[in-house]
Design a protein around this motif. Structure first.
Motif, PDB file in Angstrom:
ATOM      1  N   UNK A  74      50.396  30.216  35.049  1.00  0.00           N
ATOM      2  CA  UNK A  74      49.311  29.862  35.955  1.00  0.00           C
ATOM      3  C   UNK A  74      47.997  30.382  35.395  1.00  0.00           C
ATOM      4  N   UNK A  75      46.929  29.626  35.505  1.00  0.00           N
ATOM      5  CA  UNK A  75      45.618  30.124  35.101  1.00  0.00           C
ATOM      6  C   UNK A  75      45.080  31.052  36.181  1.00  0.00           C
ATOM      7  N   UNK A  76      44.642  32.243  35.793  1.00  0.00           N
ATOM      8  CA  UNK A  76      44.049  33.184  36.739  1.00  0.00           C
ATOM      9  C   UNK A  76      42.574  32.865  36.963  1.00  0.00           C
ATOM     10  N   UNK A  77      42.081  31.807  36.351  1.00  0.00           N
ATOM     11  CA  UNK A  77      40.693  31.395  36.532  1.00  0.00           C
ATOM     12  C   UNK A  77      39.890  31.486  35.249  1.00  0.00           C
ATOM     13  N   UNK A  78      38.738  30.849  35.277  1.00  0.00           N
ATOM     14  CA  UNK A  78      37.832  30.871  34.127  1.00  0.00           C
ATOM     15  C   UNK A  78      36.964  32.108  34.245  1.00  0.00           C
ATOM     16  N   UNK A  79      37.399  33.176  33.629  1.00  0.00           N
ATOM     17  CA  UNK A  79      36.722  34.470  33.717  1.00  0.00           C
ATOM     18  C   UNK A  79      36.383  34.983  32.330  1.00  0.00           C
ATOM     19  N   UNK A  80      35.344  35.795  32.262  1.00  0.00           N
ATOM     20  CA  UNK A  80      35.009  36.477  31.014  1.00  0.00           C
ATOM     21  C   UNK A  80      35.961  37.664  30.870  1.00  0.00           C
ATOM     22  N   UNK A  81      36.066  38.198  29.670  1.00  0.00           N
ATOM     23  CA  UNK A  81      37.002  39.291  29.403  1.00  0.00           C
ATOM     24  C   UNK A  81      36.746  40.518  30.280  1.00  0.00           C
ATOM     25  N   UNK A  82      35.475  40.812  30.585  1.00  0.00           N
ATOM     26  CA  UNK A  82      35.171  41.957  31.446  1.00  0.00           C
ATOM     27  C   UNK A  82      35.884  41.835  32.791  1.00  0.00           C
ATOM     28  N   UNK A  83      35.899  40.629  33.366  1.00  0.00           N
ATOM     29  CA  UNK A  83      36.538  40.426  34.659  1.00  0.00           C
ATOM     30  C   UNK A  83      38.063  40.496  34.547  1.00  0.00           C
ATOM     31  N   UNK A  84      38.622  40.007  33.451  1.00  0.00           N
ATOM     32  CA  UNK A  84      40.066  40.118  33.270  1.00  0.00           C
ATOM     33  C   UNK A  84      40.487  41.582  33.223  1.00  0.00           C
ATOM     34  N   UNK A  85      39.758  42.402  32.504  1.00  0.00           N
ATOM     35  CA  UNK A  85      40.092  43.825  32.427  1.00  0.00           C
ATOM     36  C   UNK A  85      39.949  44.473  33.800  1.00  0.00           C
ATOM     37  N   UNK A  86      38.872  44.168  34.498  1.00  0.00           N
ATOM     38  CA  UNK A  86      38.612  44.776  35.801  1.00  0.00           C
ATOM     39  C   UNK A  86      39.660  44.385  36.835  1.00  0.00           C
TER      40      UNK A  86
END
Length: 97
Positions: A74-86
């Motif tokens: 599943x895609x967790x959304x179109x996020x930048x890497x900072x948001x994925x880490x957070x």
């Protein structure tokens, strides 16, 4: 997950077992040199979620038939890497966003 309500608002919901689906969103296949955008981006997820108003529920469906043993992604959304880490504690390899 956030689900749109009948009045246009947003309702946050818990989706048991949804957290067992791993992330596979957009991935860069080919980069240009310099500050240009990626040249080729592919979507690797094979599951999507939909709101079913008739059942007042959230459902997960495959985008195409899955083979036996194939991982549901599943895609967790179109996020930048900072948001994925957070939010998730990892960064996707070759993130397109």
């Amino acid at each position: 997950f956030g689900i749109e309500t009948a009045t246009g608002g947003l309702k946050h919901v818990l989706a048991p077992l949804a957290d067992m689906l791993n992330h596979a969103g957009d991935q860069v296949q080919e980069y240009s040199f310099g500050l240009q955008a990626p040249q080729a981006v592919v979507s690797l997820d094979n599951i999507m979620w939909q709101q079913d108003d008739s059942l007042d529920s959230l459902v997960f469906v495959s985008k195409a038939p899955l083979k036996a043993g194939e991982e549901a992604l599943l895609s967790y959304g179109e996020r930048v890497n900072d948001e994925f880490v957070l939010y998730y504690g990892f960064t996707p390899k070759l993130n397109a966003h």
